[in-house]
Scaffold this active site. Structure first.
Site, PDB file in Angstrom:
ATOM      1  N   TYR A   1      52.050  43.619  38.328  1.00  0.00           N
ATOM      2  CA  TYR A   1      51.787  42.297  37.981  1.00  0.00           C
ATOM      3  C   TYR A   1      50.693  41.794  38.742  1.00  0.00           C
ATOM      4  O   TYR A   1      49.420  41.464  38.596  1.00  0.00           O
ATOM      5  CB  TYR A   1      52.758  41.242  37.892  1.00  0.00           C
ATOM      6  CG  TYR A   1      52.347  39.978  37.623  1.00  0.00           C
ATOM      7  CD1 TYR A   1      51.668  39.325  36.695  1.00  0.00           C
ATOM      8  CD2 TYR A   1      52.476  38.992  38.884  1.00  0.00           C
ATOM      9  CE1 TYR A   1      51.062  38.144  36.333  1.00  0.00           C
ATOM     10  CE2 TYR A   1      52.111  37.728  38.649  1.00  0.00           C
ATOM     11  CZ  TYR A   1      51.542  37.043  37.787  1.00  0.00           C
ATOM     12  OH  TYR A   1      51.036  35.811  37.389  1.00  0.00           O
TER      13      TYR A   1
ATOM     14  N   SER B   1      47.217  34.875  41.164  1.00  0.00           N
ATOM     15  CA  SER B   1      48.391  34.856  41.297  1.00  0.00           C
ATOM     16  C   SER B   1      48.597  35.076  43.043  1.00  0.00           C
ATOM     17  O   SER B   1      47.800  35.646  43.371  1.00  0.00           O
ATOM     18  CB  SER B   1      49.261  35.785  40.560  1.00  0.00           C
ATOM     19  OG  SER B   1      50.589  35.674  41.462  1.00  0.00           O
TER      20      SER B   1
END
Length: 334
Positions: A152, A127
């Site tokens: 995350y 990501s």
């Protein structure tokens, strides 16, 4: 007959599009999903329903955090290439457990299964969130990513390090892909394009962070898919010329690489809202909010390495991408 390609998270947004594209290209696909309730499961079921009748698709419903279930999956099928997209998404911290279970435990099980399954190439989702507090723009794979600002992001950074260690220790070819703000048809309802479209269409107010002075490298899903399918057949090789005294996050002596996949053209949130207003035919009611913890003001992808190695970089404009999304939204929601 060629071996099937494993796509995890196949009922998810990107996984669905990747599986569909591979099937369109004539590949056999095994699609795995555990249907976690992070958002409306009906949307996940609708995506999966679009894949299951197709020739060459094998549906598997299982939790990759279960090591035995993962081993059994690899025992039933002879994979050579794996596209691992299953994960717990979202930078807004609520409960750490799903992030640890889906992004750490399940990823470890996948690495082990790929190791013993002698997989030729593991492509996995990372990501742009890994860049965290990095203030240098555009974000380059060659920059340090040591300061994530969300759990995350921390799990995705950990995935990159874990994959690198397996590439180094066991020669497992692995490629991590840092996605930048993906949107498009069949998208996630918690993401800005989907959420703003729904709320504007229904006449409800939208919450706008930092008065809309936020920039994102919005990337249309078809561009993400194109990058993935080009890379899955291009496994990285070990680089004997790598200088261990000057480590580079994007390169390694081991067969492991990391690529950005982003539009390389940040757009202000206010402009996104204006484009959605025009496509929907209604003005937004706005409520200004501060930037939430875990978010950053701007993202921008340096895609030099992607363009060099696979001859491709995202090109879809925000206007065109939003138009396609709104068309899908009207058809799906009525």
């Amino acid at each position: 007959m060629s071996s099937p390609i494993l796509v995890t998270g196949a009922a998810g947004f990107i996984g669905f599009h990747v599986a569909k594209r591979l099937l369109d290209d004539g590949h056999q696909v095994v699609g795995v999903d555990s249907f976690t309730p992070y958002y409306d499961i009906a949307l996940k079921e609708a995506r999966f329903a679009g894949l299951t009748p197709r020739n060459g698709f094998c549906a598997e419903r299982l939790d990759l955090a279960d090591p035995q279930a993962t081993r059994d999956l690899f025992g039933r099928h002879r994979f050579e290439r794996v596209i691992h997209l299953a994960a717990q998404p979202g930078v807004r911290f609520v409960d750490p457990t799903p992030y640890v279970t889906s992004n750490m435990v399940a990823f470890t099980n996948m690495l082990e299964a790929c190791r013993y399954g002698e997989i030729k190439h593991l492509v996995y989702a990372s990501s742009s969130s890994v860049y965290g507090a990095n203030r240098k723009l555009p974000f380059s794979e060659h920059d340090s990513t040591d300061h994530p600002v969300s759990l995350y992001a921390a799990t995705k950074k950990a995935n990159e390090m874990m994959a690198h260690s397996y590439a180094h220790l066991f020669g497992l070819p692995a490629t991590g892909l840092r996605f930048f703000t993906v949107y498009g048809p069949w998208g996630r309802p918690d993401m800005a394009v989907y959420k703003f479209t729904r709320e504007i269409a229904e006449g409800r107010p939208i919450e706008v962070a930092n008065a809309g002075k936020v920039w994102r490298d919005f990337t249309y899903v078809d561009d993400i898919v194109e990058g993935i399918v080009r890379l899955v057949h291009k496994e990285p090789a070990a680089d004997p010329a790598w200088d261990a005294t000057h480590p580079d996050p994007a390169t390694s002596a081991a067969p492991h690489r990391v690529y950005n996949i982003g539009n390389d053209r940040p757009e202000e949130l206010n402009r996104l809202i204006a484009i959605i207003e025009e496509a929907v035919g209604r003005k937004a009611q706005r409520i200004d909010k501060p930037l939430p913890p875990g978010d950053v003001l701007e993202t921008r992808a340096d895609v030099t390495d992607l363009r060099r190695d696979v001859g491709f970089a995202p090109t879809t404009s925000l206007e065109e991408g939003v138009r396609r999304f709104v068309e899908w939204y009207r058809g799906y929601h009525g």
